[in-house]
Scaffold this active site. Structure first.
Site, PDB file in Angstrom:
ATOM      1  N   HIS A  65       0.815  -1.214   0.000  1.00 19.81           N
ATOM      2  CA  HIS A  65       0.000   0.000   0.000  1.00 19.81           C
ATOM      3  C   HIS A  65       0.843   1.256   0.000  1.00 19.81           C
ATOM      4  CE1 HIS A  65      -3.842  -2.175   1.049  1.00 19.81           C
ATOM      5  NE2 HIS A  65      -3.945  -1.632  -0.135  1.00 19.81           N
ATOM      6  N   GLU A 109       0.458  -9.761 -23.850  1.00 15.88           N
ATOM      7  CA  GLU A 109       1.057  -9.845 -22.506  1.00 15.88           C
ATOM      8  C   GLU A 109       1.771 -11.177 -22.321  1.00 15.88           C
ATOM      9  OE1 GLU A 109      -1.673  -7.825 -19.436  1.00 15.88           O
ATOM     10  OE2 GLU A 109      -3.024  -9.090 -20.598  1.00 15.88           O
ATOM     11  N   ASP A 129       2.770  -7.714 -17.486  1.00 14.23           N
ATOM     12  CA  ASP A 129       2.663  -9.165 -17.594  1.00 14.23           C
ATOM     13  C   ASP A 129       3.653  -9.721 -18.610  1.00 14.23           C
ATOM     14  OD1 ASP A 129       0.793 -10.222 -15.709  1.00 14.23           O
ATOM     15  OD2 ASP A 129      -0.738  -9.032 -16.715  1.00 14.23           O
ATOM     16  N   CYS A 137       0.510  -0.224 -22.821  1.00 14.19           N
ATOM     17  CA  CYS A 137      -0.272   0.234 -21.673  1.00 14.19           C
ATOM     18  C   CYS A 137       0.278  -0.273 -20.348  1.00 14.19           C
ATOM     19  CB  CYS A 137      -1.740  -0.146 -21.827  1.00 14.19           C
ATOM     20  SG  CYS A 137      -2.009  -1.909 -21.846  1.00 14.19           S
TER      21      CYS A 137
HETATM   22  C1  PEP Z   1       0.096  -5.200 -18.046  1.00 12.47           C
HETATM   23  O1  PEP Z   1       0.117  -6.388 -17.737  1.00 12.47           O
HETATM   24  O2  PEP Z   1       1.096  -4.564 -18.425  1.00 12.47           O
HETATM   25  C2  PEP Z   1      -1.159  -4.441 -17.986  1.00 12.47           C
HETATM   26  C3  PEP Z   1      -1.236  -3.226 -18.482  1.00 12.47           C
HETATM   27  O3  PEP Z   1      -2.218  -5.006 -17.356  1.00 12.47           O
HETATM   28  P1  PEP Z   1      -2.294  -5.170 -15.755  1.00 12.47           P
HETATM   29  O4  PEP Z   1      -1.159  -4.416 -15.154  1.00 12.47           O
HETATM   30  O5  PEP Z   1      -3.627  -4.683 -15.358  1.00 12.47           O
HETATM   31  O6  PEP Z   1      -2.152  -6.652 -15.608  1.00 12.47           O
HETATM   32 MG    MG Z   2      -1.722  -7.472 -17.485  1.00 12.91          MG
END
Ligand code: PEP
Ligand code: MG
Length: 559
Positions: free
Chosen positions: A185, A417, A441, A488
């Protein structure tokens, strides 16, 4: 001479100042039989627990935002019935209220730590509740934040949400914790508030009050007793960041004018206003599961439609990429996958879990297309794109795209991913309208290192040339087929890495809105040709650290 200690940096900031340590925890209460009867001790515990729970809720209401959710969760922890019965067992055996609370919480803590991952990182939250209850029983103040009377770098073993939530940001220059991982956190709240922070810096346990340090989150290093020159350089970097943050907001672009749309990662529609204010040109990742993480049941179509309508209305005329529910591993959703798995990151998660519960996926697509239509009916529509998480095969791609089309979704894509999707990106992108690379990921699966585990955090580095290579393969496939390839994951928020990602063929970058200013300012320094050259330098390295160094060296002449 200065010395350095390593840790996990949160964000990209750098700050300097004198250390003030968090007060030491209360000593363990004496293990001696109670002088009161069981009923009296029980009443004392109940009063103290209730008072602490109400105080946490109160602090949450004052703090608002993510802190409020965390503090309310902590208040629930305090009043957890299983914990209460653990306390009662000890009281019945003749323990004092203080000792019963101490032992019961300690046994729960050990269980959480043994489970590890997300739950393991809640151990600090539980410790904090125990300390507060014991302090109340003893009639002493709960250990809390130091008050040295001047701005300071806060050093602690780990911070409890109750402390982080109410940090006075005029006083706290930076945070350093000796425990806690990237998903503790402390890390989550530091990220949200944009506090310079380093967690999991084990050697920080030896830092003492008033020692001057530089906290360099970008490098993940605390410098102790820095030289004048080091202090000056750190200050220059902090000033440059502050200047970037207050620079006029322009559309993301490289020095040669190549457009690089800069988008926001959001977890709920409430974040939209801040994202727009920080210059987000749309949403590159809307994590729908965050709306439902605490639900025992699947969200209804009406509930979802309401959230998506609010989101799309905030971005009329702009691109909004919504991800279908991504359940499993770090984002558990009881209604999608509650079976015990030895390796949840490799289990029935993401699109796999949705396929096993296709009615839930169909409901989500229904809600999305209804929200899209509702927004269009009331003015300019948003440009809705929908993507599937954790896609590992071409067959999964066609499954999702065809299903999305059934619901009238015009632009349907997949997240890259899993290394298999990157390696076959040319085939995946024949079917999908776009790809969005989730570097968090993708790094976890490429390096076989659990993204939640502090002990392997060193492997979770998207600068690794193997990860960059997979991104390059995906970028090339996108270019050949004329399909967009966005990024992302957290990698997009690292300014120099953002340049590398564009050099590897990414066509847009999506990140936490607080990171937009740094990335915008850095992109403006390089042309597309520079970006490709810097990316080549990073790709040719042997490991993540040398890739970072090689990119820095290649980027230097134009800096
Ligand atoms: C990622 O895996 O980079 C992603 C954007 O999704 P999350 O972090 O929500 O798994
Ligand atoms: Mg992800």
């Amino acid at each position: 001479m200065s010395t350095t200690i390593p840790g996990v940096g949160i964000g990209l900031g750098v700050a300097q100042g004198p250390v003030a340590r968090m007060a030491a925890p209360l000593p363990a209460p004496a293990d001696e039989p109670s002088m009161l009867d069981v009923a009296a001790e029980t009443a004392r515990v109940r009063e103290a627990v209730a008072a602490v729970a109400r105080e946490l809720e109160q602090r949450g209401a004052t703090a608002g935002g993510a802190a409020q959710d965390v503090l309310e969760a902590q208040a629930m922890m305090a009043e957890d019935p299983a914990l209460e019965s653990e306390v009662d067992t000890r009281l019945a055996a003749g323990a004092t209220a203080e000792r019963a609370v101490h032992d019961a919480f300690a046994s729960f803590r050990d269980t959480l730590v043994a489970v590890g991952g997300y739950l393991g990182e809640r151990a600090a939250d539980l410790d904090d509740v125990a300390q507060r209850v014991i302090a109340r029983l003893q009639g002493v103040a709960a250990p809390g934040l130091p008050e040295p009377g001047h701005p300071y770098v806060l050093v602690a073993t780990d911070l409890a949400p109750a402390d982080t939530a109410l940090l006075d940001l005029d006083q706290v220059l930076a945070l350093v914790t000796s425990e806690g991982g990237p998903t503790s956190h402390t890390a989550i709240l530091a990220r949200e508030k944009g506090i310079v922070a380093i967690v999991g810096a084990a050697a920080a346990a030896d830092l003492v009050d008033d020692q001057v340090v530089i906290v360099d989150a970008a490098a993940g290093v605390v410098t102790i007793d820095p030289t004048e020159e080091e202090l000056r350089r750190a200050q220059n970097r902090a000033d440059a960041r502050a200047a970037a943050a207050s620079a006029p907001i322009t559309a993301g672009a490289l020095a040669d004018g190549t457009a690089v749309p800069l988008l926001a990662n959001l977890g709920n529609p409430e974040g939209a206003a801040e994202a727009v204010a920080l210059g987000a040109e749309g949403v590159g990742l809307f994590r729908t599961e965050f709306l439902f993480l605490s639900s025992a049941n699947a969200p209804t179509v009406a509930q979802q439609r309401e959230s998506y309508t609010r989101l799309l209305s905030a971005f009329r005329g702009k691109k909004v990429v919504v991800r279908a529910l991504d359940a499993g591993a770090d984002k558990p959703l009881a209604f999608l996958n509650d079976a015990h798995e030895e390796n949840p990151a490799l289990g029935l998660r993401g699109l796999r879990a949705l396929r096993a519960n296709e009615d839930i996926l169909r409901e989500q697509l229904t809600a999305l297309s209804e929200a899209d239509a509702a927004v269009a009916a009331s003015g300019e529509p948003a440009n809705l794109w929908v993507m599937a998480p954790m896609v590992a095969t071409v067959e999964e791609t066609t499954y999702f795209v065809e299903l999305a089309r059934e619901f009238g979704i015009k632009t349907a894509g997949v997240m890259v991913e899993v290394p298999s999707s990157a390696l076959l990106a040319d085939r995946v992108l024949k079917h999908a309208d776009f790809a969005s690379i989730g570097t968090n990921d993708l790094t976890q699966y490429t390096l076989a290192a659990d993204r939640l585990l502090g002990s392997v955090a060193g492997f979770q580095d998207p600068w690794h040339p193997a990860v960059l290579g997979l991104i390059g393969i995906t970028g090339r496939a996108g270019k050949e087929l004329g399909k967009p390839v966005g990024i992302c994951g957290e990698a997009a928020a690292d300014p120099l890495l953002a340049v590398v990602l564009i050099g590897l063929g990414a066509t847009s970058l999506s990140m936490a809105p607080t990171a937009l200013a740094d990335v915008r300012a850095t992109l403006l320094k390089y042309s597309l040709e520079d970006a490709r050259r810097i990316a080549e330098a990073a790709l040719a390295a042997d490991d993540a650290a040398s890739a970072r160094d090689a990119a820095r060296a290649a980027a230097a002449p134009t800096q």
